[in-house]
Enzyme design. Structure first.
Site, PDB file in Angstrom:
ATOM      1  CD  GLU A   8      24.955  14.230  58.650  1.00 42.67           C
ATOM      2  OE1 GLU A   8      24.340  13.756  59.381  1.00 42.67           O
ATOM      3  OE2 GLU A   8      25.247  14.267  57.377  1.00 42.67           O
ATOM      4  NE  ARG A 294      21.810   6.866  59.163  1.00 35.56           N
ATOM      5  CZ  ARG A 294      22.066   7.784  59.760  1.00 35.56           C
ATOM      6  NH1 ARG A 294      24.031   8.223  59.293  1.00 35.56           N
ATOM      7  NH2 ARG A 294      22.115   8.284  61.106  1.00 35.56           N
TER       8      ARG A 294
END
Length: 685
Positions: A8, A294
């Protein structure tokens, strides 16, 4: 043979490339490459299927990636190991027409984790993709259907959101609770005793015992309101030791960080806002310094525990005898381990001071979580006295740290409740004999007042959002950024959050009409999304129910529910027309509604017009103070008339009355002895 690895973030490319070596090419999608269209709902009402289009940045990224895919022998989709990353992997595979996509995930950018990922190649988890898709479509339904309706009825641009609106509500409700709070005066008594061997040379060498008010309260009462009784009790000096206990107590460390606890603790210790914390954590993750940031799992994986214990042993730090585990909050996905240093032997990491400070906090918390308990010597005493024939009791408690344990690494102040508890520690109660008589050197009435709940700060609002199940770890920073940048919530210099009039108006419009504004709604929805991911519930069923409910609720939204406060009307300082709050490329600003005749703009300061910038207005009135609104109403539209005087560019003086609603209303009148006279020209444009 070349293997293309798509991640990403571009920040990961260098580190991953160095680990994979030759034969691999690492490129980045730069996050999402597709989304729902910006100019339409993008969801088919027939079957609730979404339509995706490349984002502005995504078009360029996809064009570049198509060339990379064509040149590669194999493609591995290595986007982040959460639902959002799973969805990005699917979008990439679909947009790039990768027939049988291969997916790998890793929770840390280390040699071990990446090699492990290469051994566990799998396909895309379509159930997780569908769960993320449901979340995105639900967010679009709320924003696309509710926001325009709110704005139209309010006459002012307003925004509603599935998670942002409950967050606004929390701040509004807390502020109203504070405003409606009625303080209660209540009382206590404290006895003070000398510490033997130090009194009277050191008058501050005292230990304390508090009056036990419970025997003097009626059933159901928790506060003592009788000051006269407290004053009588404060006359006691002679007491007897009824009970004395001594022992030890242990205090375990806190769990390693989850996303939300990292944001909370970094807010307290480092004074960082959640968005800043997440930006720094992203950099540390990309550098390979920490595991994936996360997560809602408070536990470490076995390899992490083993590494920390080995490090502790090498440094002579005592670790806990039993393996420590913590219970995750209700609804946690626990997909990834807690946040920890990727290499515990690395004591410093980060490219700048803030990154290094956050890394140190993460390191200390993770290492401390596996160390031995802190231990205290504790003492408690029950004293009995008498006042006017009534027996009264006093309780003293004290403790002394004897072995800091994990505190050697992390320190004592972990949470507010622990800090409050630590205030008892300095009470140096001596060894006492049951039955011994003691004489207090002083006694004082304690005047106490109940206090309202505290306002939220960003870190404590994150804690409340998590407690109520509103949002997910990856969304907290974005929620706060959204509601503060729109000035629905205001933040003072000390970080306390209060609602703006706009935020209050939105809260009142939504609560009681829309289910998504209920604080339990998002918790229930998260459960539905989990069930979609587990193939226990269908995407179509969840979206159909939400769609139907929103349509019904929109019919109950009345204009009176979203009327903006009168304080939200601001006149232009140049021409007197109303200012309008607008969204520009660099954020919100205020512009004159008489544009283009008046080009006055003002900066936005917490939802209100700020100090005037240098105007680029070409209006002949530019630079002059705003004319006062008169008591005379315009016969055409009813708005107040203003008197305009001055000199034109040609040097000719003018003096006339005009409608303050210009240019929507162009009515103008001659001046007749200080009052509007004959119409000079009129008509609505």
């Amino acid at each position: 043979m070349t293997t293309l690895v798509i991640v990403e973030s571009p920040g990961k490319i260098k580190k991953i490339s160095s680990i994979l070596g030759s034969g691999f090419k690492v490129v980045a999608s730069v996050g999402h490459v597709r989304d729902l269209p910006g100019n339409e709902l993008g969801v088919d009402p027939a079957d609730f299927s979404p339509s995706y289009v490349p984002t502005q940045r995504g078009r360029e990224v996809l064009a570049r990636l198509r060339k990379d895919v064509a040149a590669a022998d194999r493609v591995l989709l290595a986007t982040d190991p959460d639902r959002e990353g799973e969805a990005i992997a699917w979008h990439l595979a679909d947009a790039l027409r990768i027939g049988e996509p291969e997916r790998i995930t890793f929770t840390a950018i280390t040699q071990e984790k990446i090699q492990e990922a290469l051994r566990q190649v799998r396909g895309i988890d379509q159930d997780r993709v569908r769960a993320q898709e449901a979340r995105r479509v639900l967010d679009r339904l709320v924003g696309y259907k509710v926001s325009p309706a709110l704005s139209q009825r309010a006459g002012h641009a307003l925004s509603a959101g599935r998670v942002q609106s409950p967050a606004v509500r929390l701040v509004v409700d807390r502020e109203r609770e504070i405003q409606n709070f009625k303080p209660v005066q209540h009382y206590g008594v404290e006895l003070l005793f000398p510490v033997e061997g130090q009194w009277p040379d050191n008058p501050k060498a005292l230990w304390r015992a508090q009056w036990d008010i419970r025997p003097h309260l009626a059933q159901g009462e928790t506060l003592l309101l009788d000051r006269t009784l407290a004053e009588r009790v404060a006359t006691v000096r002679q007491v007897r030791v009824e009970r004395f206990e001594t022992g030890s107590a242990a205090r375990a460390p806190a769990a390693p960080f989850t996303t939300s606890t990292l944001q909370q603790e970094a807010g307290k210790r480092l004074k960082m806002k959640p968005k800043r914390v997440m930006d720094l954590a992203q950099k540390l993750y990309e550098q390979g310094a920490i595991t994936y940031h996360r997560t809602d799992n408070p536990n470490l994986d076995p390899a992490g525990v083993e590494a920390i214990r080995a490090y502790a042993q090498s440094q002579g730090l005592a670790f806990s005898e039993k393996l420590r585990t913590w219970k995750a909050k209700e609804g946690a996905q626990e997909g990834h381990e807690a946040i920890r240093p990727a290499h515990v032997e690395v004591l410093q990491a980060g490219a700048d001071a803030d990154q290094r400070a956050l890394y140190e906090l993460i390191w200390r918390r993770a290492v401390a979580s596996q160390l031995a308990d802190a231990r205290y010597a504790v003492r408690a005493v029950l004293l009995v006295g008498e006042v006017q024939g009534t027996s009264v009791r006093f309780i003293g408690k004290g403790r002394k740290l004897t072995d800091p344990g994990w505190m050697r690494v992390y320190g004592a102040e972990v949470a507010d409740d622990d800090q409050a508890r630590d205030k008892e520690a300095p009470n140096p109660i001596p060894a006492l004999q049951v039955g011994a008589a003691l004489t207090a050197v002083d006694a004082r009435v304690q005047d106490k007042v109940t206090e309202p709940p505290s306002r939220f700060k960003q870190s404590t609002l994150v804690a409340e959002l998590e407690r109520r199940g509103i949002g997910r770890p990856s969304t907290y920073a974005a929620i706060l950024e959204n509601i503060t940048s729109r000035s629905y919530i205001l933040e003072d210099p000390k970080g306390w959050l209060t609602p703006s009039p706009t935020g209050e108006a939105i809260r009142d419009a939504l609560v009681g009409t829309f289910e998504f504004a209920n604080l339990d709604y998002t918790r229930e929805l998260e459960d539905q999304l989990d069930r979609i991911a587990e193939r226990k519930l269908s995407y179509e069923a969840v979206i159909a129910q939400a769609w139907q409910r929103l349509d019904q609720e929109l019919g109950g939204l009345g204009a009176s529910q979203v009327a903006m406060p009168a304080a939200e009307h601001f006149p232009c300082p140049v021409c007197g027309a109303a200012l309008r709050r607008r969204k520009g490329s660099k954020g919100f600003f205020w512009g004159c509604s008489a544009y283009p005749e008046c080009k006055t703009t003002l900066p936005d300061e917490k939802g209100r017009p700020g100090k005037r910038r240098e105007s680029s207005s070409r209006s002949p009135n530019a630079g002059k103070p705003a004319p006062a609104l008169s008591e005379h109403a315009c016969p055409d539209c009813g708005k107040p008339l203003v008197r305009r005087t001055g000199t034109s560019k040609g040097g000719k003086a003018y003096d006339f009355w005009a409608c303050s609603g210009f240019p929507a209303c162009k009515a103008a009148f001659e001046n007749d002895n200080g009052r509007p006279g004959q119409a000079a020209r009129k008509g609505k444009g």
